[in-house]
Design an enzyme around this catalytic site. Sequence first.
Site: not given
Ligand code: GCW
Length: 678
Positions: A282, A355, A383
């Site tokens: 990312e 995720d 989240e």
């Molecule tokens: O779950 C996703 C999130 C991001 C997060 C990323 C990660 C810290 O939306 O906000 O970043 O994963 O785990 O690196």
Amino acid sequence: MKRLLTILTIISFLLTASASMNVLRAADGHSLWFYTAYPQYGIGYGTDDSVLPKTMQEVIDKEYDALQNSGDPLLKDAKLNLWRVFSEMITLGEEGYDIYNNNGTIQIEAATEKGLLYGIFAAGRLSATGKLPKKGETIQDKPICPLRILNHWDNLNGTIERGFAGRSIFWGKPIDDKTILEYARANASVGINGTVLNNVNSSPQMLSDENIKKAAHVAKILRPYGIKVYLSVNFASPKVLGGLPTADPLDPDVREWWKAKVKDIYEAIPDFGGFLVKANSEGQPGPGDYKRTHAQGANMLAEALDPYDGIVMWRAFVYAADSPDRANQAYDEFMPLDGQFRDNVIVQIKNGPIDFQPREPVSPLFFGLKKTKMMPEFQVTQEYTGESIHTCHLASMWREFFDDIQYGGASIKYPAIAGVANIGDSPTWCGSDMTQVNWYAFGRMAWNPTLSPKQIAEEWLMQTFSTDRGFVKPMTKVLCESREAVVNYMMPIGLHHIFAGNHHYGPEPWYAPRGVRSDWTPPYYHKAAADGMGFDRTATGSDNLAQYPEPIRTKYATAEQYLVYFHHAPWSEVWPLLCSHYDKGVKQAEGFARTWTEMERYVDAERFAAQKRKFDRQAMDAWWWRDACLLYFQTFSNMPFPKGSPAPRFRLDDLQHYTLRMDNYTAADIDRLPVPRQ
Ligand code: GCW
């Protein structure tokens, strides 16, 4: 007769009033699970809070006093024994303890101070739940996993990524020692022994002298509670902070820079735990920027930490923009590196390959990697499961993870376990009373991954609210059902990642604006079309299934709960299932709100009212989710709602114009629909 009745009524009123007085003390949720176990102090040490304990012995003394004052007659004469010399104690290891009822006196025994500390907290828990050993009985326990670590996604400016409980308790303002003390105590009480103080999306400034000093201050308060501090580092730090022309892990100057930095850190924090790294994920920098592998990057840091026994936790959360299947990525990238990581590197892997979804299969890496140390990463902060609003007892999700790991033939004895924290400076720590359960559950399950969600729910409810069976029984049921309910009304039968574009709270299965990378849009995952829906991950599709060994492969391939995760299935099969799960989820959420209403007499007014708002909102959100998803997928299925399925309360058109609003949405709104266009 009438008079007798009146007298009886008065007596029974007095009895109820006095019985409940103790239970219904005013509370703002800050006491966590110290509410019933330590009624005299709550989570702090009362008037003593200004004097922070400096050594573990001082902590033990304070905890011993607190335990004896907790009111349980068995604990009045509790004796502590630190029997290092006795060989039978040595089997308890560094952190284990036993609690023995020696003819009416509770004795807490351990081979180390740390074991003793955990033993005292365990005695508090057992006392609050009425489970202290009877005469002649012993309860013994030691952790299965040695490193039980919270990950804070806290930024240096005090904001928290995916945090729903206010601002950071570590960064962005002067540190409040009392808060850190309470945080230490809460963690130690559930066996958490490590914490990463900053976000994995890490600023290079984390390693500035000033910030290392702050981390050292926090470490000083946590140390007597047996908690080590770790830091997330930005792989480009030598360049951005150190001014070097490169951060290439094979460059000698870069390696020297890290060694010098590590030396500085250990001078400030002698028991520093190590680094957590998110690299080439990312947009974060990493060894890939220099055509080096994850192993080369991790090993460079591990070499610098090695002389001090520090570790590197290297995250496996990677996926490329153009991938045909995001679920395949981490496995494809990390499997060729198996056996190449140094001994003090642990690859930190999210529980599932996507995720932190409400439900995902476990990551295939847990079965694939054979010569690499691994640790699971769970998300405690919600989240993707309703933030700090929805009740979702995540122990059920983690139970499923450990069960699947074992079913697939792997071991659940990990060297470490991480949980992304749900803690901030909100009065309740976690943004609500009910979501505190997940902080508690993480600690308990990291210590012992064989625990059941029911046991955890029960003991948490009894320590946090009330020990009355009239409360504990129905609320345990609510907690144990809650995660499945969230799956039902958000993403049943294997649906995943159909969240809104700008937040991960509400549904937007239709979200697919031009220019957004496709794996950040729901249609990439649900693939709804005229012929059916779902992601074909069998041999005719991305063949993600092939990354799993038997028998877990067949289990996943045939499970209804993963139908559209692994298959593109026809509407005739999918539609009735979808409808029945979404309908069930709504019913469950409404049931939770109803049950809570009946709990009023067991809970103090403040927490009752606050949580009532959350449960009511959860029930409304469940409708929103259900209507949004069913009405949207119906545009592909063209099938009617089955008999018995309730009529939608929302119109798709309205829902598509509004994202599920976070703050300003009340019960009255739902009856005023359609809401006016913004
Ligand atoms: O779950 C996703 C999130 C991001 C997060 C990323 C990660 C810290 O939306 O906000 O970043 O994963 O785990 O690196």
